[in-house]
Write a protein that holds these residues in place. Structure first.
Motif, short mmCIF file in Angstrom:
data_model
loop_
_atom_site.label_atom_id
_atom_site.label_comp_id
_atom_site.label_asym_id
_atom_site.label_seq_id
_atom_site.Cartn_x
_atom_site.Cartn_y
_atom_site.Cartn_z
N ILE A 1 50.06 38.51 30.96
CA ILE A 1 49.52 39.60 31.76
C ILE A 1 48.20 40.02 31.13
CG2 ILE A 1 49.85 41.98 32.52
CD1 ILE A 1 52.85 41.44 32.57
N VAL A 2 47.15 40.12 31.94
CA VAL A 2 45.82 40.48 31.44
C VAL A 2 45.28 41.66 32.24
CG1 VAL A 2 45.29 38.14 30.66
CG2 VAL A 2 44.68 38.83 32.99
N LEU B 1 38.35 33.34 31.56
CA LEU B 1 39.75 33.39 31.96
C LEU B 1 40.15 32.20 32.83
CD1 LEU B 1 40.48 37.13 32.85
CD2 LEU B 1 41.32 35.84 30.89
N LEU B 2 39.25 31.79 33.71
CA LEU B 2 39.58 30.76 34.69
C LEU B 2 39.31 29.35 34.20
CD1 LEU B 2 38.18 32.54 37.88
CD2 LEU B 2 40.58 32.27 37.24
N GLN B 3 38.81 29.20 33.01
CA GLN B 3 38.49 27.88 32.50
C GLN B 3 39.70 26.95 32.54
OE1 GLN B 3 36.33 27.75 28.77
NE2 GLN B 3 37.55 26.02 28.08
N ASP B 4 40.87 27.48 32.19
CA ASP B 4 42.08 26.66 32.16
C ASP B 4 43.23 27.31 32.92
OD1 ASP B 4 42.55 28.77 30.50
OD2 ASP B 4 43.18 27.58 28.76
N GLY C 1 33.32 26.18 27.87
CA GLY C 1 33.58 26.58 29.25
C GLY C 1 32.44 27.33 29.89
N THR C 2 32.73 27.90 31.06
CA THR C 2 31.72 28.59 31.84
C THR C 2 31.94 30.08 31.82
OG1 THR C 2 33.08 28.37 33.81
CG2 THR C 2 31.48 26.63 33.41
N THR C 3 30.87 30.82 31.98
CA THR C 3 30.97 32.27 32.11
C THR C 3 30.24 32.69 33.35
OG1 THR C 3 28.98 32.65 30.82
CG2 THR C 3 31.05 32.57 29.62
N THR C 4 30.52 33.87 33.82
CA THR C 4 29.88 34.35 35.03
C THR C 4 28.60 35.08 34.70
OG1 THR C 4 31.24 36.33 34.89
CG2 THR C 4 32.05 34.56 36.27
N ASP C 5 27.68 35.06 35.62
CA ASP C 5 26.38 35.72 35.47
C ASP C 5 26.52 37.18 35.85
OD1 ASP C 5 23.82 36.62 35.56
OD2 ASP C 5 23.05 35.00 36.82
#
Length: 278
Positions: free
Chosen positions: A130-131, A142-145, A211-215
């Motif tokens: 749970i986050v 969070l969505l990387q994996d 991984g990626t991060t959001t702008d």
């Protein structure tokens, strides 16, 4: 109960996708009839209100359509299929439904708490946590994996609303994100390896060593799917958060509700780790 499945796979054969989205003119789906009439082959390109220059990342998860108030159960079944494509999804969905009712956390298939969803994830063997989520949450990390499961209040077209106070509460699955790079960011396609990891990272604000991060300077949208549509859709993250924060009551019925519904829903999501990126 009758359950229906559609299969979602990446065109490259991998289960995650990065890229740059070309200019696209999208129509809004005004009713469930519109959803049903859409060809599954075109669901990727439908209802994505994008303009040239946007970058995106999304996982590809099978879709299971709900029967009755079982949106959470349908989402769990989709994730069981992601882990094992040979899963007998009809039997799995009915088993999950029976467990939810027999353990006293549901009366008809509803799961009105992230803690109830967490309990069912444990039963289904899905690694999860749970986050807390908010406008500043790094969804790229969070969505990387993983994917996120979150409750929001849906309008008549299933999009987020703040009008009903939770009486149309619905589970959605967030599989990825899309936003437009800031003026200081370099445009480019994120290239992936066969396991969906970044193999070559352009020097822009989406990239990290892992991984990626959001702008944060752009308006963030997220890819979502849910049990009332075969289509993946793209919604504003801010709209989802606003809708999630209004879930305080349920419509009249024999639902199993926690003592304080808002505290079990607002700003909370269940993060489920995916097999294809482990």
């Amino acid at each position: 109960k009758q359950w229906y499945r559609t299969q979602s796979t990446g065109s490259s054969g991998i289960n995650a996708e990065y890229g740059a989205v070309a200019s696209h003119s999208a129509r809004n789906l005004s009713s469930e009839n519109d959803v049903e009439e859409d060809c599954e082959d075109n669901y990727e390109s439908r209802n994505l209100a994008l303009v040239q220059g946007h970058h995106y990342f999304t996982h590809h998860i099978p879709v299971v359509l709900q029967h009755g108030p079982t949106c959470g159960i349908a989402a769990l079944t989709s994730l069981m299929l992601e882990r094992d494509s040979e899963t007998e999804f009809v039997n799995s969905a009915n088993e999950l439904l029976s467990v939810a009712i027999s353990t006293g956390i549901s009366s008809q298939g509803e799961l009105m708490s992230v803690h109830y969803m967490s309990q069912m994830c444990g039963y289904a063997g899905l690694p999860h946590q749970i986050v807390r989520v908010c406008a500043d949450t790094d969804l790229g990390e969070l969505l990387q994996d993983s994917v996120l499961l979150l409750i929001y209040d849906k309008d008549k077209n299933n999009e987020p609303t703040t009008r009903y106070g939770g009486e149309r509460a619905h589970w959605l699955m967030i599989t990825g994100f899309c936003n437009k790079p800031s003026r200081n960011s370099r445009s480019g396609v994120l290239v992936t390896s066969q396991r969906g990891n970044i193999a070559n990272q352009p020097a822009n604000s989406y990239s990290k060593s892992r991984g990626t991060t959001t702008d944060k300077s752009a308006e963030l949208h997220v890819f979502v799917q849910h049990g009332k549509s075969r289509l993946r859709q793209l919604w504003r993250w801010s709209d989802i958060l606003a809708s999630n924060d209004t879930v305080r009551r349920a419509k009249p019925g024999t639902w199993v509700l926690p003592d304080n519904l808002h505290e079990h829903v607002a700003g909370l999501a269940v993060r489920v780790m995916l097999k294809h990126v482990q």
